[in-house]
Design a protein around this motif. Structure first.
Motif, short mmCIF file in Angstrom:
data_model
loop_
_atom_site.label_atom_id
_atom_site.label_comp_id
_atom_site.label_asym_id
_atom_site.label_seq_id
_atom_site.Cartn_x
_atom_site.Cartn_y
_atom_site.Cartn_z
N ASP A 88 3.44 10.06 0.14
CA ASP A 88 4.48 9.16 -0.36
C ASP A 88 3.86 7.79 -0.56
OD1 ASP A 88 6.74 7.80 -0.99
OD2 ASP A 88 7.93 8.67 0.63
N GLU A 89 3.89 7.29 -1.76
CA GLU A 89 3.35 5.96 -2.00
C GLU A 89 4.38 4.88 -1.78
OE1 GLU A 89 0.40 4.81 -2.70
OE2 GLU A 89 -0.66 6.71 -2.85
N GLY A 90 5.60 5.27 -1.66
CA GLY A 90 6.63 4.30 -1.32
C GLY A 90 6.82 3.26 -2.41
N SER A 91 6.84 2.01 -1.93
CA SER A 91 7.12 0.93 -2.89
C SER A 91 5.90 0.60 -3.75
CB SER A 91 7.57 -0.32 -2.13
OG SER A 91 6.77 -0.52 -0.99
N ALA A 92 4.81 1.18 -3.38
CA ALA A 92 3.64 0.90 -4.22
C ALA A 92 3.77 1.59 -5.58
CB ALA A 92 2.36 1.35 -3.53
N PHE A 112 1.34 -0.65 -11.64
CA PHE A 112 0.64 -1.84 -12.11
C PHE A 112 -0.86 -1.77 -11.83
CE2 PHE A 112 4.54 -3.51 -13.19
CZ PHE A 112 5.40 -3.58 -12.10
N HIS A 113 -1.33 -0.60 -11.54
CA HIS A 113 -2.75 -0.42 -11.26
C HIS A 113 -3.22 -1.40 -10.20
CE1 HIS A 113 -3.70 2.45 -14.50
NE2 HIS A 113 -2.62 1.92 -15.03
N LEU A 114 -2.41 -1.49 -9.16
CA LEU A 114 -2.79 -2.41 -8.10
C LEU A 114 -4.01 -1.89 -7.35
CD1 LEU A 114 0.62 -3.53 -6.59
CD2 LEU A 114 -0.99 -4.88 -7.90
N ARG A 115 -3.98 -0.60 -7.08
CA ARG A 115 -5.13 -0.04 -6.39
C ARG A 115 -5.13 1.48 -6.61
NH1 ARG A 115 -1.59 -0.71 -1.50
NH2 ARG A 115 -0.89 1.42 -1.14
#
Lengths: 423, 512
Positions: A88-92, A112-115
Motif C-alpha cells: 500500500d503506497e497510501g498517500s504517496a 508526481f514521480h516523487l520517488r
C-alpha cells in the motif's frame, strides 16, 4: 488456425506467462489464470479494486496486480494460491509498478514521480530512488537482468543511474547531455544504453555500461525529432524513427558522419504492395501506388506524424514500421539489403503489430475482427469466427510463437497457429 | 523703229509661245519635256509666212537687213552687203551665212540633244538615288523602332529580374529572421521551463516532506510470509567489497562483450584475407606470362618477380599468424598492383581485338585490291582477245568483200549494201528538207511578228509620251506642294514609267 471462444477482458490486460504455460487475464477486479492449451481456469484471484496493470514475474511464479486509484499493488503466487501480498503506497500514490528482473522485488513509482520505492519480497528492506524522471521510459533493465538504468532529473538537469539488480547498489551515476530526456533503452547485449531527447531536440546518445559516452547523433536542429527507436537484435544497428517520416538506420560502432542509412517514406511509390480488399484477401497492386496521407493538425502538440512504431524481426532480417501520416500501411524493410521489401496497406488504421518471437512473422491488427499475418512467403488475413462484435485492438504472441492472444476492449480470444508457415 | 523695238522683246516671248505651240503640233520631232530649254524648232512650211511676217515686213526691209547684218557681223560672220556701205546684198555671202547658220543650228541641236540626254540620265539617277535613300531611311526608321522596342523589352526583363532578386533576398532575410526568432523563442521557453521546473521541484519536495512526515502506517507492505530469493542465496550487506565486486562484474561484462566482438572481427578478417589471397592467385593465373619480355615491361617485370617472391613467402609462412600492419599493407598493395596489371592487360586485349576487327577490314581492302588487279588483268586479257577477234573478223570480212567471187554477186552485194544506205539517206534528206521548210516558215512569221510588234510599240510609246508629258506637268506642280508623302508610290511609279519610256524612245530612235 484455430480460434478459441471469446472471453471477457477488461483494460486490455491479457498476458502470457514467461514460461508459456499460463495466460492471465483481468475482468474488472478479478484476475483469472488459465492454462494456455485448454484455456481452463487454473486460478481465480480477487483484488481490492479495479486492476489497472498486471505483470508476471520473470520465473512465472508470481503475478502482480496494480491498482493505481487506490495506490495498492497485490501480488499473487501461482504455487501457493493462498499466499498473498499487498503493498500500500497510501498517500504517496501510485502511477507505475513493475517487477525487477529477479522476480522478487517490485518497483513502485509514486505519484508526481516523487520517488521509486523498491519493495522486496524476500526481506523487509525498502529502497528509495529519488528524483526519478517523469518520462515515457524512465526505467530500463538489461536483457540478462543484471543492471537497471533509471533516468533522473535534478536541478533541471538529466542524469542516469545504473544499479546492480542483485543488491540494488548504485553502480554509476552520470549526467546526460540532453535538454529533456525522453527515454532510455538498453541494447540487447546489455552493454550500451541509448538515451534520447525530447521531440524538440533530435539527439540520441549512446552510453557504455560503465558510464562513458560512446557517441552522439544529431540529425538536424529545430525540426521535431525522435519519435521511436528500436535496437536490432544483434545490437549492431539502431533504427531511429523521427517526426519527419524518416528512419535513420545507424551502425552503432561507426561515427555518425559515416554509414547511416536513411529510409524515407515515399508516399506515392512502393516496390510491392498488398492491398486488403473487402473479400478479406490480399491483392498485389502494381507500382506506383498512392497511399492515404493524413496531414496532421498544425497547431496541436504531439502531432500524429512521423514514425510511431518500429520493430525488428527476431532474425534481424526485417524492420516493420508505421508512419503515423499513413496509418493504414505497415512498411517492412529488408535490413540485409537496406531496401523496402513490402508494404501492407489495410483498409483501416493499424492499431498494433508484433513480430513472432521465434520467426519473421508479423501479426497486424487494425481494429476489426480480422487478424493479418505476414511472412516472407506471403500474407493472409483471417476472420475471427465470432458471433458479436470483436474489434481487435491489441495482440500479443505466446513466447513460443505457436499462439497469440487477440485483445479487444471487452473480450479476448486465443488464436492457435499451426507449426508450419502460414501461406 | 519703235514698233521694231517693241517687237524685239515680245518677239522672243511670242516666239517662245509659238515654240510651245509648234512643239505641240509637232509629230515627228522628239518631244522635249524640259521646259527650261528654249528651242527654235524648224518651222513647218505651213506657218512659214506667219513666221517671217512677224520680223520683216515690206516696210522695214532695209532695217531688218541692216539688223541682220549687224547681228551676223557681231557673230563673226562676214557682212552680207556687197560693199561696206552699199545696199546691195552679197548673195553668196548671204547664202554662206545661211549655210553657216544652218550648220551652227544643227550643231546646237545636237549639243542640246546630248545635254538633254545627260540631263535625263542624271535625273533618273538622282531619282533612283532618292528612292534608295527613301527606302533606306524607311529601313533605318524601322530598325530604330525595333531597337527601341527591344530596348524596352530588355529594360522590362531587367526590372523583372531585379524584382525577383529582391524577392529572393527578402525571402532569405525572412527565413533568417524566422530562424532567429525560433532560436530566441527556444531559449526563452527553455528558460521559462527551467523556472517552472524549479518551482515544481520545490512543490514536490514539500509534498514529499508532508508525505513522509505523515508517518502513515498505511505505507507498508503486508505479506503472508517472505519469499526466498530467486537464486536461492541469502541477502548480503552492502559493503565496499560488494561495491568492488559490482564494479568487477560490470567490467567483466563489458570485457566479455568486447572480446566477443573482437573474435567476430578476427574471424571476419581471416575470411577476408583468405579471399584476398585466392583473388591474388587467380589474378596471377589470369595474367599472361611476361617473363620472356622483361625489357618491354620493365615496370611490371620487377614487380611481378617481387610479387612472385612474395607469394612464395606467403605460401611458406603461416598467414593466419601474421596480422601485423606491414604484412597487411603489403598484401593490399600487392593486390592493388596485380589488379592494375590485370586491368591493363584486359585493356590491351580489348585494343587488340578492336585492331583485329579494323585490321580485318584492311585485309579485305588489300584482298579486294588484289582481286581488283587480278580482275583487271583478266579483263585486259579479254579485251586483247576480243580485239584480236575483231581484227580477224574484219580481215575475214574484208576478204569476203574483196574475195574474187562473181561480179554479179559482188555487184549485187554492193548494191544491196548501197541501196540500203541510199534509201536511208534519201529518207533523211527528205526529212531534212521538210524541217528546213518549216524553219523558214517559222522565221518569216517571227520576223513579221517582230515588225508588227515594233510598229505597235512605236505607236503605243508615242501615246504614252503625250500622256506622260501631261502627267509630268501636273506632277511637277504637285511635287512642289509636297504631296509625295500621300502618294509616294504613284509618284515613284510614274517617274519610273516615264524614265522607262524615255529610254525606250531613245533606243528606238537609235534603231530607226
Amino acid at each position: 488456425m484455430d480460434f478459441s471462444e471469446l472471453f471477457k477482458l477488461s483494460g486490455l490486460l491479457g498476458r502470457f506467462s514467461p514460461d508459456g504455460k499460463c495466460l492471465a487475464s483481468c475482468v474488472q477486479y478479478r484476475l483469472i489464470i488459465r492454462d494456455v492449451n485448454t484455456l481452463q481456469i487454473l486460478q481465480l484471484y480477487t483484488c481490492l479494486d479495479q486492476i489497472q496493470y498486471i505483470e508476471w514475474s520473470s520465473d512465472s511464479l508470481f503475478i502482480l496486480c496494480a491498482m493505481y486509484k487506490r495506490g495498492i499493488v497485490q501480488v499473487w503466487s501461482l504455487e501457493q494460491p493462498d499466499w498473498h501480498c499487498k503493498i500500500d503506497e497510501g498517500s504517496a500514490g501510485l502511477v507505475a509498478s513493475c517487477w525487477s528482473p529477479d522476480g522478487r522485488h517490485i518497483l513502485n513509482t509514486t505519484e508526481f514521480h516523487l520517488r521509486i520505492t523498491v519493495w522486496s519480497l524476500c526481506t523487509k528492506s525498502v529502497s528509495y530512488i529519488k528524483y526519478p524522471k517523469a518520462c515515457q521510459q524512465g526505467i530500463a533493465f538489461t536483457k540478462d537482468g543484471r543492471y537497471m538504468a533509471v533516468a533522473e532529473r535534478r536541478d533541471c538537469k538529466d542524469f542516469v543511474s545504473l544499479f546492480v539488480c542483485s543488491n540494488w547498489q548504485l553502480l554509476r551515476h552520470f549526467d546526460t547531455e540532453t535538454q529533456d530526456l525522453f527515454g532510455i533503452e538498453w541494447a540487447p547485449n546489455g552493454c550500451i544504453l541509448a538515451v534520447w531527447d525530447t521531440c524538440l531536440e533530435y539527439k540520441i546518445l549512446l552510453y557504455s555500461l560503465d558510464g562513458r559516452l560512446l557517441s552522439t547523433y544529431q540529425a538536424y536542429e529545430w525540426s521535431l525529432g525522435i519519435k521511436s527507436i528500436a535496437w536490432s537484435p544483434s545490437s549492431q544497428f539502431l533504427a531511429i524513427g523521427s517526426y519527419d517520416e524518416k528512419i535513420v538506420y545507424k551502425e552503432v560502432e561507426k561515427s555518425p558522419s559515416v554509414e547511416t542509412e536513411r529510409f524515407s517514406f515515399p508516399p506515392t511509390r512502393a516496390l510491392a504492395s498488398s492491398v486488403f480488399s473487402t473479400q478479406s484477401k490480399y491483392d498485389i497492386s502494381q507500382v506506383p501506388v498512392s497511399f492515404q496521407y493524413i496531414k496532421p493538425v498544425a497547431d496541436r502538440a504531439n502531432p500524429k506524424m512521423g514514425i510511431g512504431m518500429l520493430a525488428f524481426s527476431p532474425d534481424n532480417c526485417f524492420l516493420a514500421t508505421r508512419n503515423d501520416n499513413i496509418p493504414n500501411a505497415v512498411w517492412i524493410w529488408d535490413i540485409q539489403k537496406l531496401k523496402l521489401f513490402v508494404v501492407l496497406e489495410q483498409l483501416c488504421a493499424i492499431q498494433s503489430f508484433q513480430w513472432d518471437p521465434r520467426q519473421p512473422r508479423l501479426a497486424v491488427c487494425t481494429g476489426n475482427s480480422k487478424v493479418y499475418l505476414w511472412s516472407p512467403a506471403g500474407c493472409v488475413s483471417v476472420q475471427v469466427p465470432t458471433e458479436g462484435d470483436f474489434q481487435i485492438v491489441s495482440l500479443c504472441w505466446h513466447p513460443s510463437g505457436d499462439s497469440m492472444a487477440l485483445l479487444s476492449k471487452d473480450n479476448f480470444c486465443v488464436c492457435y497457429l499451426e507449426r508450419e508457415e502460414v501461406k | 523703229m519703235g514698233d521694231w523695238k517693241t517687237v524685239a522683246v515680245p518677239v522672243l516671248s511670242s516666239d517662245s509661245k509659238n515654240i510651245f505651240q509648234y512643239t505641240s503640233e509637232k509629230k515627228i520631232s522628239p518631244p522635249n519635256m524640259n521646259a527650261q530649254v528654249l528651242r527654235l524648232p524648224l518651222p513647218s512650211s505651213k506657218s512659214m509666212h506667219s513666221f517671217f511676217s512677224a520680223f520683216c515686213t515690206e516696210e522695214n526691209i532695209e532695217q531688218s537687213i541692216s539688223y541682220l547684218n549687224r547681228e551676223l557681223t557681231t557673230l563673226g560672220f562676214p557682212s552680207i552687203y556687197a560693199e561696206s556701205k552699199g545696199k546691195e546684198l552679197n548673195l553668196i555671202s548671204i547664202i554662206n551665212c545661211m549655210n553657216e547658220l544652218l550648220v551652227l543650228q544643227h550643231k546646237n541641236l545636237r549639243a542640246q540633244e546630248e545635254v538633254e540626254m545627260q540631263h535625263l540620265k542624271l535625273g533618273s539617277d538622282m531619282d533612283h538615288l532618292q528612292n534608295c535613300y527613301a527606302k533606306l531611311k524607311e529601313q533605318l526608321e524601322l530598325s530604330k523602332r525595333e531597337i527601341v522596342g527591344l530596348q524596352e523589352r530588355d529594360r522590362q526583363l531587367q526590372s523583372k529580374n531585379r524584382n525577383l532578386h529582391q524577392l529572393l533576398k527578402n525571402e532569405k532575410d525572412e527565413v533568417q529572421k524566422l530562424q532567429n526568432i525560433i532560436s530566441s523563442r527556444a531559449t526563452q521557453y527553455n528558460h521559462d521551463m527551467k523556472r517552472k521546473e524549479r518551482e515544481y521541484n520545490k512543490l514536490k519536495e514539500r509534498l514529499h516532506q508532508l508525505v513522509m512526515n505523515k508517518k502513515d502506517k498505511k505505507i507498508a507492505m503486508e505479506v503472508l510470509n517472505y519469499v526466498g530469493r530467486a537464486d536461492g542465496k541469502r541477502g548480503a550487506w552492502r559493503t565496499d567489497k560488494t561495491e568492488a565486486r559490482n564494479e568487477e562484474q560490470m567490467y567483466k561484462v563489458l570485457l566479455n562483450d568486447y572480446e566477443q566482438r573482437q573474435k567476430q572481427l578476427l574471424l571476419e578478417n581471416a575470411e577476408l584475407k583468405k579471399v584476398l589471397q585466392q583473388m591474388k592467385k587467380e589474378i596471377i593465373s589470369l595474367l599472361p606470362p611476361q617473363k620472356q619480355k622483361p625489357k618491354e615491361r620493365c615496370e611490371d617485370g620487377p614487380v611481378l618477380s617481387d610479387l612472385e617472391e612474395d607469394i612464395g613467402e606467403f605460401n611458406k609462412e603461416n598467414m593466419w599468424e601474421l596480422s601485423c600492419e606491414t604484412v597487411r599493407e603489403q598484401l593490399t598493395n600487392s593486390i592493388r598492383k596485380q589488379w592494375r596489371m590485370l586491368k591493363n592487360h584486359v585493356e590491351k586485349l580489348d585494343n587488340q581485338v578492336s585492331r583485329v576487327h579494323s585490321g580485318a577490314l584492311n585485309d579485305k581492302d588489300v584482298i579486294s585490291r588484289e582481286d581488283h588487279e587480278l580482275e583487271t588483268e583478266k579483263l585486259e586479257l579479254e579485251i586483247q582477245q576480243c580485239k584480236e577477234m575483231i581484227k580477224t573478223q574484219q580481215q575475214l570480212l574484208q576478204q569476203q568483200l574483196m574475195s574474187p567471187c562473181d561480179d554479179d554477186t559482188t555487184l549485187l552485194l554492193q548494191d544491196c549494201y548501197l541501196l540500203e544506205e541510199r534509201e536511208r539517206l534519201q529518207e533523211e534528206w527528205r526529212l531534212f528538207q521538210e524541217q528546213k521548210k518549216n524553219f523558214e516558215k517559222e522565221r518569216r512569221s517571227f520576223t513579221e511578228a517582230a515588225i508588227r510588234l515594233g510598229l505597235e510599240r512605236k505607236a503605243f510609246e508615242e501615246d504614252r509620251g503625250a500622256w506622260l508629258k501631261q502627267q509630268f506637268l501636273s506632277m511637277s506642280t504637285d511635287y512642289k506642294h509636297s504631296e509625295n508623302v500621300t502618294t509616294p508610290s504613284a509618284f515613284i511609279g510614274s517617274k519610273y514609267l516615264v524614265q522607262i519610256i524615255l529610254l525606250q524612245y531613245a533606243f528606238s530612235s537609235f534603231y530607226l
